[in-house]
Design an enzyme around this catalytic site. Structure first.
Site, PDB file in Angstrom:
ATOM      1  N   GLY A 101       0.792  -1.229   0.000  1.00  0.00           N
ATOM      2  CA  GLY A 101       0.000   0.000   0.000  1.00  0.00           C
ATOM      3  C   GLY A 101       0.823   1.277   0.000  1.00  0.00           C
ATOM      4  N   TYR A 109      12.136 -13.754 -10.940  1.00  0.00           N
ATOM      5  CA  TYR A 109      10.882 -13.004 -10.742  1.00  0.00           C
ATOM      6  C   TYR A 109       9.785 -13.599 -11.611  1.00  0.00           C
ATOM      7  CZ  TYR A 109       7.964  -8.691 -11.087  1.00  0.00           C
ATOM      8  OH  TYR A 109       6.953  -7.763 -11.091  1.00  0.00           O
ATOM      9  N   LYS A 116       6.283 -15.269 -10.352  1.00  0.00           N
ATOM     10  CA  LYS A 116       5.008 -14.623 -10.693  1.00  0.00           C
ATOM     11  C   LYS A 116       4.109 -15.554 -11.513  1.00  0.00           C
ATOM     12  CE  LYS A 116       5.117 -10.202  -9.196  1.00  0.00           C
ATOM     13  NZ  LYS A 116       3.998  -9.452  -8.611  1.00  0.00           N
ATOM     14  N   ILE A 146       5.604  -0.122 -15.301  1.00  0.00           N
ATOM     15  CA  ILE A 146       4.804   0.933 -14.650  1.00  0.00           C
ATOM     16  C   ILE A 146       5.724   2.104 -14.289  1.00  0.00           C
ATOM     17  CG2 ILE A 146       3.142   1.369 -12.799  1.00  0.00           C
ATOM     18  CD1 ILE A 146       3.132  -1.697 -12.262  1.00  0.00           C
ATOM     19  N   HIS A 187      13.534   0.635 -11.863  1.00  0.00           N
ATOM     20  CA  HIS A 187      13.190   0.452 -13.276  1.00  0.00           C
ATOM     21  C   HIS A 187      13.699   1.647 -14.077  1.00  0.00           C
ATOM     22  CE1 HIS A 187      10.284  -2.548 -11.732  1.00  0.00           C
ATOM     23  NE2 HIS A 187      10.499  -3.111 -12.906  1.00  0.00           N
ATOM     24  N   LYS A 194      18.574  10.370 -12.852  1.00  0.00           N
ATOM     25  CA  LYS A 194      19.847  10.726 -13.502  1.00  0.00           C
ATOM     26  C   LYS A 194      19.762  12.073 -14.217  1.00  0.00           C
ATOM     27  CE  LYS A 194      21.395   6.081 -14.700  1.00  0.00           C
ATOM     28  NZ  LYS A 194      21.660   5.243 -15.888  1.00  0.00           N
ATOM     29  N   ARG A 197       9.735  -1.014 -25.216  1.00  0.00           N
ATOM     30  CA  ARG A 197       8.850  -1.340 -24.089  1.00  0.00           C
ATOM     31  C   ARG A 197       7.511  -0.622 -24.249  1.00  0.00           C
ATOM     32  NH1 ARG A 197      12.497  -4.301 -23.441  1.00  0.00           N
ATOM     33  NH2 ARG A 197      13.825  -4.650 -21.615  1.00  0.00           N
ATOM     34  N   ASP A 245      21.563  -4.552 -22.432  1.00  0.00           N
ATOM     35  CA  ASP A 245      20.258  -4.051 -22.859  1.00  0.00           C
ATOM     36  C   ASP A 245      19.107  -4.847 -22.275  1.00  0.00           C
ATOM     37  OD1 ASP A 245      20.885  -1.906 -24.429  1.00  0.00           O
ATOM     38  OD2 ASP A 245      20.794  -2.992 -26.329  1.00  0.00           O
TER      39      ASP A 245
HETATM   40  P1  NAP Z   1       6.846  -0.973  -5.252  1.00  0.00           P
HETATM   41  O1  NAP Z   1       6.684   0.490  -5.395  1.00  0.00           O
HETATM   42  O2  NAP Z   1       8.201  -1.497  -4.894  1.00  0.00           O
HETATM   43  O3  NAP Z   1       5.771  -1.490  -4.193  1.00  0.00           O
HETATM   44  C1  NAP Z   1       5.842  -2.783  -3.665  1.00  0.00           C
HETATM   45  C2  NAP Z   1       5.566  -2.667  -2.189  1.00  0.00           C
HETATM   46  O4  NAP Z   1       5.653  -3.982  -1.607  1.00  0.00           O
HETATM   47  C3  NAP Z   1       6.568  -1.786  -1.459  1.00  0.00           C
HETATM   48  O5  NAP Z   1       5.904  -0.844  -0.653  1.00  0.00           O
HETATM   49  C4  NAP Z   1       7.356  -2.783  -0.631  1.00  0.00           C
HETATM   50  O6  NAP Z   1       7.860  -2.257   0.571  1.00  0.00           O
HETATM   51  C5  NAP Z   1       6.323  -3.854  -0.374  1.00  0.00           C
HETATM   52  N1  NAP Z   1       6.966  -5.077   0.040  1.00  0.00           N
HETATM   53  C6  NAP Z   1       8.161  -5.581  -0.408  1.00  0.00           C
HETATM   54  N2  NAP Z   1       8.470  -6.700   0.268  1.00  0.00           N
HETATM   55  C7  NAP Z   1       7.456  -6.908   1.158  1.00  0.00           C
HETATM   56  C8  NAP Z   1       7.222  -7.891   2.139  1.00  0.00           C
HETATM   57  N3  NAP Z   1       8.095  -8.881   2.346  1.00  0.00           N
HETATM   58  N4  NAP Z   1       6.093  -7.810   2.861  1.00  0.00           N
HETATM   59  C9  NAP Z   1       5.210  -6.805   2.684  1.00  0.00           C
HETATM   60  N5  NAP Z   1       5.378  -5.839   1.766  1.00  0.00           N
HETATM   61  C10 NAP Z   1       6.497  -5.892   1.014  1.00  0.00           C
HETATM   62  O7  NAP Z   1       6.386  -1.708  -6.554  1.00  0.00           O
HETATM   63  P2  NAP Z   1       5.240  -1.337  -7.595  1.00  0.00           P
HETATM   64  O8  NAP Z   1       5.947  -0.916  -8.823  1.00  0.00           O
HETATM   65  O9  NAP Z   1       4.209  -0.471  -6.967  1.00  0.00           O
HETATM   66  O10 NAP Z   1       4.656  -2.779  -7.875  1.00  0.00           O
HETATM   67  C11 NAP Z   1       3.316  -3.146  -7.583  1.00  0.00           C
HETATM   68  C12 NAP Z   1       3.034  -4.475  -8.229  1.00  0.00           C
HETATM   69  O11 NAP Z   1       3.170  -4.337  -9.664  1.00  0.00           O
HETATM   70  C13 NAP Z   1       3.993  -5.604  -7.848  1.00  0.00           C
HETATM   71  O12 NAP Z   1       3.271  -6.799  -7.676  1.00  0.00           O
HETATM   72  C14 NAP Z   1       4.939  -5.719  -9.031  1.00  0.00           C
HETATM   73  O13 NAP Z   1       5.478  -7.013  -9.128  1.00  0.00           O
HETATM   74  C15 NAP Z   1       4.018  -5.375 -10.167  1.00  0.00           C
HETATM   75  N6  NAP Z   1       4.648  -4.864 -11.401  1.00  0.00           N
HETATM   76  C16 NAP Z   1       5.489  -3.782 -11.320  1.00  0.00           C
HETATM   77  C17 NAP Z   1       6.028  -3.259 -12.501  1.00  0.00           C
HETATM   78  C18 NAP Z   1       6.911  -2.018 -12.510  1.00  0.00           C
HETATM   79  O14 NAP Z   1       7.376  -1.635 -13.595  1.00  0.00           O
HETATM   80  N7  NAP Z   1       7.131  -1.359 -11.375  1.00  0.00           N
HETATM   81  C19 NAP Z   1       5.713  -3.866 -13.735  1.00  0.00           C
HETATM   82  C20 NAP Z   1       4.845  -4.962 -13.761  1.00  0.00           C
HETATM   83  C21 NAP Z   1       4.320  -5.441 -12.573  1.00  0.00           C
HETATM   84  P3  NAP Z   1       9.391  -1.698   0.596  1.00  0.00           P
HETATM   85  O15 NAP Z   1       9.444  -0.563  -0.383  1.00  0.00           O
HETATM   86  O16 NAP Z   1       9.562  -1.296   2.020  1.00  0.00           O
HETATM   87  O17 NAP Z   1      10.241  -2.849   0.161  1.00  0.00           O
HETATM   88  P1  GDP Z   2      12.861  -4.394 -17.892  1.00  0.00           P
HETATM   89  O1  GDP Z   2      11.901  -3.605 -18.715  1.00  0.00           O
HETATM   90  O2  GDP Z   2      12.226  -5.440 -17.083  1.00  0.00           O
HETATM   91  O3  GDP Z   2      14.008  -4.905 -18.713  1.00  0.00           O
HETATM   92  O4  GDP Z   2      13.467  -3.424 -16.780  1.00  0.00           O
HETATM   93  P2  GDP Z   2      13.836  -1.887 -16.693  1.00  0.00           P
HETATM   94  O5  GDP Z   2      12.671  -1.072 -16.372  1.00  0.00           O
HETATM   95  O6  GDP Z   2      14.985  -1.864 -15.739  1.00  0.00           O
HETATM   96  O7  GDP Z   2      14.312  -1.454 -18.175  1.00  0.00           O
HETATM   97  C1  GDP Z   2      15.511  -1.955 -18.663  1.00  0.00           C
HETATM   98  C2  GDP Z   2      15.878  -1.286 -19.972  1.00  0.00           C
HETATM   99  O8  GDP Z   2      16.158   0.105 -19.752  1.00  0.00           O
HETATM  100  C3  GDP Z   2      17.171  -1.904 -20.515  1.00  0.00           C
HETATM  101  O9  GDP Z   2      17.179  -1.865 -21.922  1.00  0.00           O
HETATM  102  C4  GDP Z   2      18.232  -0.973 -19.929  1.00  0.00           C
HETATM  103  O10 GDP Z   2      19.438  -0.994 -20.693  1.00  0.00           O
HETATM  104  C5  GDP Z   2      17.528   0.374 -20.053  1.00  0.00           C
HETATM  105  N1  GDP Z   2      18.098   1.374 -19.124  1.00  0.00           N
HETATM  106  C6  GDP Z   2      18.782   2.493 -19.492  1.00  0.00           C
HETATM  107  N2  GDP Z   2      19.223   3.159 -18.421  1.00  0.00           N
HETATM  108  C7  GDP Z   2      18.779   2.472 -17.332  1.00  0.00           C
HETATM  109  C8  GDP Z   2      18.923   2.683 -15.932  1.00  0.00           C
HETATM  110  O11 GDP Z   2      19.556   3.632 -15.464  1.00  0.00           O
HETATM  111  N3  GDP Z   2      18.318   1.771 -15.114  1.00  0.00           N
HETATM  112  C9  GDP Z   2      17.586   0.721 -15.607  1.00  0.00           C
HETATM  113  N4  GDP Z   2      16.993  -0.104 -14.753  1.00  0.00           N
HETATM  114  N5  GDP Z   2      17.471   0.479 -16.944  1.00  0.00           N
HETATM  115  C10 GDP Z   2      18.058   1.341 -17.784  1.00  0.00           C
END
Ligand code: NAP
Ligand code: GDP
Length: 319
Positions: free
Chosen positions: A9, A141, A145, A171, A184, A192, A213, A275
């Site tokens: 949350g 991961y 999942k 996201i 990400h 940066k 992406r 990459d």
């Molecule tokens: P996030 O900002 O890292 O949020 C995840 C939350 O889960 C954080 O608040 C984290 O707390 C908490 N958490 C981690 N370990 C935990 C544990 N052991 N017990 C209870 N809570 C825990 O990630 P998000 O990007 O919002 O992701 C939300 C969902 O979308 C996830 O299921 C993720 O796999 C999925 N998703 C994300 C992306 C993306 O690009 N971000 C893409 C596709 C799917 P801490 O910060 O304190 O660790």
């Molecule tokens: P993915 O989409 O699951 O592969 O994860 P990311 O969100 O980390 O995106 C990765 C892609 O972004 C790769 O092609 C990386 O080379 C590029 N990238 C460029 N600069 C960065 C950076 O500073 N951090 C991350 N995480 N990825 C980067």
């Protein structure tokens, strides 16, 4: 009054759900947002204690061990084990405590890697989740999942539970994780570029900038999660993403970030960094057939808003 518990949350998506939940009347429901401080979900005893206290009727399970390409490469064991444990405990407790609806979160990076699976064609749809290995860079991961989909189906079949899973693309948005090594790509580039602007240094993007992406803005996704909680009851996962025509290169994303900051120098690409996966194009046809009126925020506008959020919150953001 029914209680809907949102795990994760205080993460990015959790904050977005909290932000948009009041947009529509949700008569008869109250939302409770919990995070690791209220219970570590990798610990079964702590997870049970959390369910015991909250007694939810519905759960939106967003908590996960999350990270970008470079975290996934470095921490395959943790990404596999922590996510497997959290999902296992949450699902078991949902059954034990009589939860009526559980929404879990997959990701489109769990789908088969097309170059390893000649029978898979792009764009990918929901039917092929288990039909080949994921990209090696995020295997831990991805396999953890994928088990969410498997386990949800078993609970549906054996115990008649309405457990669904949703698969968003990458996201981004407010309250993201801006850790330089673990985040990400969009939050990493925002951080940066901010540092480059303030320090007068180069804006350096890791890798070639060529991978492609699809991105989804967290408030858009939060609205879709809430819609799915109330309206999507199918066993099969649902991809949540703008369509394949919205696919962009990392280089284009870096340019959007640079534009939002007003960074005018050439962007530097450091090809010493890998990459990762080249592309994982998905279709959103199923989503559009179920929710045709939904509109995604245009990418440039969403990136601008995310940059503005970071500029206003850089001292308290997760770094
Ligand atoms: P996030 O900002 O890292 O949020 C995840 C939350 O889960 C954080 O608040 C984290 O707390 C908490 N958490 C981690 N370990 C935990 C544990 N052991 N017990 C209870 N809570 C825990 O990630 P998000 O990007 O919002 O992701 C939300 C969902 O979308 C996830 O299921 C993720 O796999 C999925 N998703 C994300 C992306 C993306 O690009 N971000 C893409 C596709 C799917 P801490 O910060 O304190 O660790
Ligand atoms: P993915 O989409 O699951 O592969 O994860 P990311 O969100 O980390 O995106 C990765 C892609 O972004 C790769 O092609 C990386 O080379 C590029 N990238 C460029 N600069 C960065 C950076 O500073 N951090 C991350 N995480 N990825 C980067």
């Amino acid at each position: 009054m029914k209680t809907i518990m949102v795990t994760g949350g205080r993460g990015m998506l959790g904050h977005a759900v909290e932000q948009v939940v009041g947009e529509e009347p949700r008569a008869g429901s109250r939302f409770e947002f919990v995070d690791i401080e209220e219970g570590d979900l990798t610990d079964k005893v702590a997870t049970r204690a959390l369910f015991e206290r909250v007694r939810p009727h519905g759960v939106i399970h967003l908590a996960a061990d999350v990270g970008g390409l470079y975290k996934n490469v470095a921490q395959g064991v943790e990404m596999f084990e922590n996510n497997l444990l959290m999902n296992m405990h949450v699902m078991q407790c949902c059954r034990e405590f009589g939860v009526e609806k559980l929404v879990s979160c997959l990701s489109t990076c769990v789908f088969p890697e097309q170059t390893l699976c000649p029978h898979i064609t792009l764009p990918i749809d929901e039917t092929v989740v288990h039909m080949g290995p994921p990209h090696p860079s995020n295997e831990g991961y991805a396999y953890a999942k994928r088990m969410v989909d498997v386990q949800s189906r078993y609970y549906r079949r054996q115990y008649g539970r309405n457990f669904i899973s949703l698969a968003p693309t990458n996201i981004f948005g407010p309250h993201d994780n801006y850790s330089p090594e673990h985040s990400h790509v969009i939050p990493a580039l925002i951080r940066k570029c901010d540092e480059a602007m303030r320090g007068g240094t180069d804006f350096v993007v890791w890798g070639s900038g060529k991978p492609l992406r699809q991105f989804v803005y967290s408030p858009d996704l939060a609205r879709l999660f809430l819609w799915a909680f109330f309206h999507y009851d199918e066993a099969d996962p649902l991809i949540l993403a703008p369509g394949p025509e919205q696919e962009v290169s990392i280089g284009q994303i870096a340019q959007h970030v640079a534009n939002a900051f007003g960074y005018a120098k050439p962007i530097v690409f450091d090809t010493n960094y890998s990459d990762g996966q080249h592309r994982r194009t998905v279709t959103n046809q199923k989503l559009m057939s179920r929710y045709p009126e939904f509109r995604f925020t245009p990418l440039a506008e969403a990136i601008k808003a995310s940059v503005a959020w970071f500029q206003a919150n850089r001292t308290t953001a997760r770094l």
